[in-house]
Scaffold this motif. Structure first.
Motif, PDB file in Angstrom:
ATOM      1  N   GLU A  14     -54.316  24.993  42.174  1.00 19.47           N
ATOM      2  CA  GLU A  14     -55.659  25.566  42.016  1.00 19.47           C
ATOM      3  C   GLU A  14     -55.874  26.810  42.874  1.00 19.47           C
ATOM      4  N   VAL A  15     -55.245  26.834  44.060  1.00 15.03           N
ATOM      5  CA  VAL A  15     -55.399  27.961  44.984  1.00 15.03           C
ATOM      6  C   VAL A  15     -53.993  28.394  45.413  1.00 15.03           C
ATOM      7  N   PRO A  16     -53.303  29.149  44.550  1.00 19.96           N
ATOM      8  CA  PRO A  16     -51.896  29.497  44.802  1.00 19.96           C
ATOM      9  C   PRO A  16     -51.630  30.195  46.136  1.00 19.96           C
ATOM     10  N   GLN A  17     -52.596  30.960  46.635  1.00 19.46           N
ATOM     11  CA  GLN A  17     -52.328  31.669  47.887  1.00 19.46           C
ATOM     12  C   GLN A  17     -52.193  30.728  49.085  1.00 19.46           C
ATOM     13  N   LEU A  18     -52.594  29.466  48.931  1.00 17.40           N
ATOM     14  CA  LEU A  18     -52.403  28.510  50.018  1.00 17.40           C
ATOM     15  C   LEU A  18     -50.928  28.140  50.198  1.00 17.40           C
ATOM     16  N   GLU A  19     -50.137  28.385  49.164  1.00 17.74           N
ATOM     17  CA  GLU A  19     -48.700  28.131  49.305  1.00 17.74           C
ATOM     18  C   GLU A  19     -48.135  28.984  50.442  1.00 17.74           C
ATOM     19  N   ARG A  20     -48.626  30.203  50.573  1.00 14.96           N
ATOM     20  CA  ARG A  20     -48.193  31.082  51.666  1.00 14.96           C
ATOM     21  C   ARG A  20     -48.549  30.463  53.016  1.00 14.96           C
ATOM     22  N   MET A  21     -49.761  29.915  53.131  1.00 16.67           N
ATOM     23  CA  MET A  21     -50.176  29.287  54.382  1.00 16.67           C
ATOM     24  C   MET A  21     -49.236  28.140  54.741  1.00 16.67           C
ATOM     25  N   PHE A  22     -48.938  27.289  53.768  1.00 15.12           N
ATOM     26  CA  PHE A  22     -48.065  26.152  54.043  1.00 15.12           C
ATOM     27  C   PHE A  22     -46.642  26.607  54.381  1.00 15.12           C
ATOM     28  N   ARG A  23     -46.178  27.659  53.733  1.00 13.50           N
ATOM     29  CA  ARG A  23     -44.851  28.194  54.052  1.00 13.50           C
ATOM     30  C   ARG A  23     -44.819  28.726  55.481  1.00 13.50           C
ATOM     31  N   LEU A  24     -45.835  29.488  55.854  1.00 14.20           N
ATOM     32  CA  LEU A  24     -45.899  30.027  57.216  1.00 14.20           C
ATOM     33  C   LEU A  24     -46.047  28.912  58.242  1.00 14.20           C
ATOM     34  N   MET A  25     -46.778  27.880  57.871  1.00 11.18           N
ATOM     35  CA  MET A  25     -46.957  26.728  58.746  1.00 11.18           C
ATOM     36  C   MET A  25     -45.597  26.065  59.029  1.00 11.18           C
ATOM     37  N   ILE A  26     -44.796  25.886  57.988  1.00  8.73           N
ATOM     38  CA  ILE A  26     -43.475  25.277  58.147  1.00  8.73           C
ATOM     39  C   ILE A  26     -42.568  26.203  58.951  1.00  8.73           C
ATOM     40  N   GLN A  27     -42.651  27.507  58.709  1.00 12.37           N
ATOM     41  CA  GLN A  27     -41.843  28.449  59.486  1.00 12.37           C
ATOM     42  C   GLN A  27     -42.212  28.388  60.964  1.00 12.37           C
ATOM     43  N   ARG A  28     -43.491  28.302  61.243  1.00 10.30           N
ATOM     44  CA  ARG A  28     -43.963  28.212  62.632  1.00 10.30           C
ATOM     45  C   ARG A  28     -43.419  26.942  63.284  1.00 10.30           C
ATOM     46  N   HIS A  29     -43.485  25.845  62.550  1.00 11.96           N
ATOM     47  CA  HIS A  29     -42.998  24.571  63.056  1.00 11.96           C
ATOM     48  C   HIS A  29     -41.492  24.645  63.323  1.00 11.96           C
ATOM     49  N   LEU A  30     -40.747  25.208  62.389  1.00 16.17           N
ATOM     50  CA  LEU A  30     -39.298  25.340  62.539  1.00 16.17           C
ATOM     51  C   LEU A  30     -38.961  26.225  63.737  1.00 16.17           C
ATOM     52  N   SER A  31     -39.684  27.299  63.913  1.00 17.91           N
ATOM     53  CA  SER A  31     -39.462  28.191  65.038  1.00 17.91           C
ATOM     54  C   SER A  31     -39.653  27.454  66.367  1.00 17.91           C
ATOM     55  N   LYS A  32     -40.713  26.673  66.460  1.00 21.90           N
ATOM     56  CA  LYS A  32     -40.972  25.905  67.691  1.00 21.90           C
ATOM     57  C   LYS A  32     -39.856  24.894  67.935  1.00 21.90           C
ATOM     58  N   LEU A  33     -39.402  24.226  66.875  1.00 21.39           N
ATOM     59  CA  LEU A  33     -38.330  23.248  67.041  1.00 21.39           C
ATOM     60  C   LEU A  33     -37.026  23.913  67.467  1.00 21.39           C
ATOM     61  N   GLN A  34     -36.733  25.083  66.909  1.00 17.94           N
ATOM     62  CA  GLN A  34     -35.515  25.789  67.294  1.00 17.94           C
ATOM     63  C   GLN A  34     -35.570  26.216  68.759  1.00 17.94           C
ATOM     64  N   LYS A  35     -36.719  26.712  69.190  1.00 19.50           N
ATOM     65  CA  LYS A  35     -36.874  27.100  70.599  1.00 19.50           C
ATOM     66  C   LYS A  35     -36.707  25.890  71.503  1.00 19.50           C
ATOM     67  N   ARG A  36     -37.292  24.770  71.092  1.00 18.80           N
ATOM     68  CA  ARG A  36     -37.178  23.538  71.889  1.00 18.80           C
ATOM     69  C   ARG A  36     -35.726  23.094  71.962  1.00 18.80           C
ATOM     70  N   LEU A  37     -35.015  23.123  70.853  1.00 19.05           N
ATOM     71  CA  LEU A  37     -33.605  22.738  70.838  1.00 19.05           C
ATOM     72  C   LEU A  37     -32.793  23.644  71.753  1.00 19.05           C
ATOM     73  N   PHE A  38     -33.028  24.939  71.665  1.00 15.63           N
ATOM     74  CA  PHE A  38     -32.305  25.883  72.512  1.00 15.63           C
ATOM     75  C   PHE A  38     -32.568  25.595  73.989  1.00 15.63           C
ATOM     76  N   LYS A  39     -33.836  25.387  74.335  1.00 18.20           N
ATOM     77  CA  LYS A  39     -34.189  25.101  75.735  1.00 18.20           C
ATOM     78  C   LYS A  39     -33.552  23.792  76.195  1.00 18.20           C
ATOM     79  N   THR A  40     -33.507  22.814  75.300  1.00 17.23           N
ATOM     80  CA  THR A  40     -32.941  21.516  75.655  1.00 17.23           C
ATOM     81  C   THR A  40     -31.465  21.625  76.015  1.00 17.23           C
TER      82      THR A  40
END
Length: 193
Positions: free
Chosen positions: A117-143
């Protein structure tokens, strides 16, 4: 109830009033008491939840029965097992409320309908997942590249108020150390200023 999530949305998309209403109607408000397991290992995750209020931890139990905290999530953050939610496979982790929580929950079906119904929200969810992945990668690197003290200081810098909201046992679990070792780190950190 929707004020915080409207601010969150505005960072990713410009929506009309009608689209915002569609988004709001897709969400289910749930008030969950602390110490509630929202997802057990072995279950299929059927939600993504925006945290309006409260604190949640994601963890798994290793083969020795030890709980290992993967992440903490607080206000203005989403929580889910992305792999289980997207692929509809059993989860390897648990999601537990650490405080009384107010969540805005999106089911898998509601999310699919919403994106249709609101296709532009797909971008929000994609960016949300990218943000989450970025945080996890940084955490893994720090670990793998930091000392326990460096990880503890990073934790305090990244989550300054969280140490007051979460038990030291869970913080130790997040850092991959024992609570006793965390106590020694805390004492040394306080001594060194």
């Amino acid at each position: 109830m929707f004020e915080k999530i409207h601010d969150y949305l505005s960072r990713f998309a410009r929506l009309s009033e009608q689209e915002i209403k569609i988004f709001e109607n897709s969400l289910e408000l749930r008030k969950i008491p602390k110490k509630t397991i929202l997802l057990h290992a072995g279950e299929i995750c059927n939600f993504e939840a925006y945290i309006n209020k409260g604190c949640i931890r994601e963890y798994f139990v290793d083969r020795d029965g030890i709980e290992l905290t993967l992440q903490f999530a607080t206000e203005d953050w989403w929580v889910s097992d992305i792999t289980s939610f997207e692929d509809q496979v059993p989860s390897d982790m648990y999601i537990e409320t650490l405080e009384d929580c107010e969540l805005l929950v999106l089911t898998r079906q509601a999310k699919e309908n919403l994106i249709n119904e609101v296709p532009q929200l797909e971008r929000m969810f994609r960016l949300m997942i990218q943000r989450h992945l970025s945080k996890l990668q940084k955490r893994l690197f720090k670990t793998v590249s930091s000392t326990a003290m460096e990880q503890y200081v990073e934790f305090l810098d990244r989550y300054p108020a969280l140490s007051q909201r979460v038990s030291q046992q869970y913080i130790a679990s997040y850092l991959g150390i024992t609570p006793e070792f965390l106590s020694r780190l805390r004492a040394k950190h306080l001594k060194n200023g």
